[in-house]
Scaffold this active site. Sequence first.
Site, short mmCIF file in Angstrom:
data_model
loop_
_atom_site.label_atom_id
_atom_site.label_comp_id
_atom_site.label_asym_id
_atom_site.label_seq_id
_atom_site.Cartn_x
_atom_site.Cartn_y
_atom_site.Cartn_z
N CYS A 1 0.80 -1.43 0.36
CA CYS A 1 0.68 0.17 0.11
C CYS A 1 0.99 1.54 -0.06
CB CYS A 1 -0.99 -0.16 0.90
SG CYS A 1 -0.06 0.46 2.62
N CYS B 1 3.08 1.50 3.48
CA CYS B 1 4.68 1.15 3.07
C CYS B 1 5.71 2.19 1.78
CB CYS B 1 4.33 -0.06 1.95
SG CYS B 1 3.46 -1.46 2.64
N ASP C 1 9.70 23.34 -34.68
CA ASP C 1 10.35 22.99 -35.03
C ASP C 1 10.43 22.98 -36.49
OD1 ASP C 1 12.79 24.66 -35.40
OD2 ASP C 1 13.55 22.70 -35.51
N ASP D 1 16.92 23.93 -30.21
CA ASP D 1 15.62 23.77 -30.04
C ASP D 1 15.44 23.10 -28.25
OD1 ASP D 1 14.51 24.53 -31.66
OD2 ASP D 1 14.78 22.40 -32.91
#
Length: 760
Positions: free
Chosen positions: A53, A56, A466, A655
């Site tokens: 869970c 934990c 681009d 970029d």
Amino acid sequence: MDQIATAQPDITHGAADMGDTAKTQAPLSAAPFVTREEDGVSALHLVVGGMHCAGCIAKIERAVGALPHVTEARVNLSTGRLRARWSDADAEMPARIAQTVRDLGFTASPFNPQLVAQTEADAERSLMRAMAVAGFAAANIMLLSVAVWSGADMDAATRALMHWVSALIALPAVAYAGQPFYRSALAALRARQMNMDVPISLAVLLATAMSLFQTIMATRHGAAGHVYFDASVSLLFFLLIGRFLDLRTRGRARETVRNLMALRALSATRIGNDGSHHPIATADVMPGMRLAVAAGGRVPVDAIVRRGRSELDASILTGETLPQPVEPGDRVCGGALNLGQPIEVEATAVDEDSLIGEIVRLMEAAEQGRTAYVRLADAVARIYAPAVHLLAFGTFLGWLLLGAGGWEPALMNAVAVLIITCPCALGLAAPAAQVAASGRLFRTGVLVKAADGLERIAQTDHVVFDKTGTLTEGRPELVNRNEIEADAFTAALALARHSQHPLSRALVRAAGDNTPPTAQPDDLEEIPGSGLRGTIGGRACRLGRAEWCGVTQLEADDRHGPELWLRQADEPPVKFQFADRLRPEMADVIAGLRKLGLSVELLSGDRASVAAAIASELGIDTWRGDCRPADKVARLHSLREAGRKVLMVGDGLNDAPALAQAHASISPAAAADISQNAADFVLQGETLQAVPETIRVARATRRRVIENFGIAFAYNAIAIPFAVAGFVTPLFAALAMSGSSLIVTLNALRLRLGEKGNGR
């Protein structure tokens, strides 16, 4: 990344409540699993056993994160992986991290595909044996219970006998079948911690102990006591079914990374200086080693082909479905399958630094990261342990003080509350969807790098492309070959063959393989920024820029892009026109993005006329040319200020700043490394068809996460009041708790099946 070649501390591996592997603790060297990242930080990935869970996860992260010099500790419940990073080159740190995890009641082992597969197989066998015992016991006890319930005129002695027979069946069954829960609970309690198995174990043992007490009292006093042996064993049976199904469904969620890791060759064949062949472990391969790759074998690590020609299948790594021919000098990636003849390669990277290792690390980093949804689930899970026990104790006191049935119904209602108030569904809501989505995208050729990338790309409403290498193929091609005289083409080719300039390479490609040899130019010289010059057949020739070749007036129509000019002595200059061709799929990609409701824009560093031509061909209304990197960043900033959430798609070195500035970003696999590092997603294939698909999957993931949270919250809002009010039996609570976790996981796995519609 560089491996740390220092002391080799041992990490114990095992699997708490995972079957036979938990019975042994074998040392395993940690050194091959520790890597040094670019910033000097060391990193270690461990497989953690015994987690069930979000509570934990929180405990492990807090404990490991509190260790000196540890800068990050991230756990993924769906994949069962812990990623720890620390800033100090401490050779004992891996063992210290593993010991910390074990002290919490869990197990830790470095990732090994065979070890993980064996551990999961042992866990499934152990759970199946426990289920078989619990199911057999529950069926027989239920028969006895039916006899007791229906025997209205049964005397007290016979009823007591039935209870004792039930006890003789139930007690060993509860002792054996409950071991997966008891071991985990005891380990947590020894570490002074709590986990979900503590209330489950407490509930089962309380119900069994109360039944045994009632049986003893009924035997002594001849009364008809209430026993719950059938409920105790059936409770275990259904809890084990839920645990088994949860293990299987979470295994499906993480199978993409596991299958990818399985592609790693475990051994390699090293070629000695005398030509002899020696098998070695892949982990021992070092750069520079010569390796033999047999037909049907996998390339152990990233390498360069030194001898032989063959075809390699690297589809799962690159997205290319067709085998790729290789010959001496070609680079090959680790994990690629050799489909043809045996080849010899020279290693260029160690196992952990190969492409397959890097992809796995990136996928894990994305899956183990913290999105807003995961942070919400973690915050709720932190209050689980104290809240559930206080709620159960309050239920017991309330029924004991205000109810009319005494302590037995009060205790059973408290047991039901202990079982039903489990945060498993909440803890799985976001990670299960995130892992399923990452796996689906990887199978379509998209690598998810950023932890919150799916969350952010689902929010985007505007896409900026681009041009060069993104909308176009990034490889110029000669477009006016038929307009050039044969002797001019031959002269230009003779010069171009001696240059690595992209346009010269394009001219050579245009010549093809069947062009006869050209004359060797005399006095050949390449002038950087201008072109090539030399003497061919006694005539001075130049190939390069227009001005350098004496061209005073450029043609008015330059929309086709770059060109080279050839000047031979006093002859008129000849123009070689090139164009960077559009990717053939771009029209469909743009249409797909618009169908998803996104607007599209083009930002290009190329000339405005070239950008205008590309935008016109694709139907992009908003475009800008002559953009420097700073101009792209400024444009993205202005879009953000206007409230737009921008997805940037680019591949060039210039970029990278724009990719980092955007709300979300995608980079093709052929992009410069710095661009890929800045992007949230990397496309592994040669096309951009996956861009709309990534957005669709991200939006579907967002829906699955919201649905999962709704399921988890609705379950708790409905189930807890009913349990507190006494309308839920422990058996029904077990069914509801296991069912909620399975529903959440199965709902997330719907992402693997694909979705119809526009994904909005």
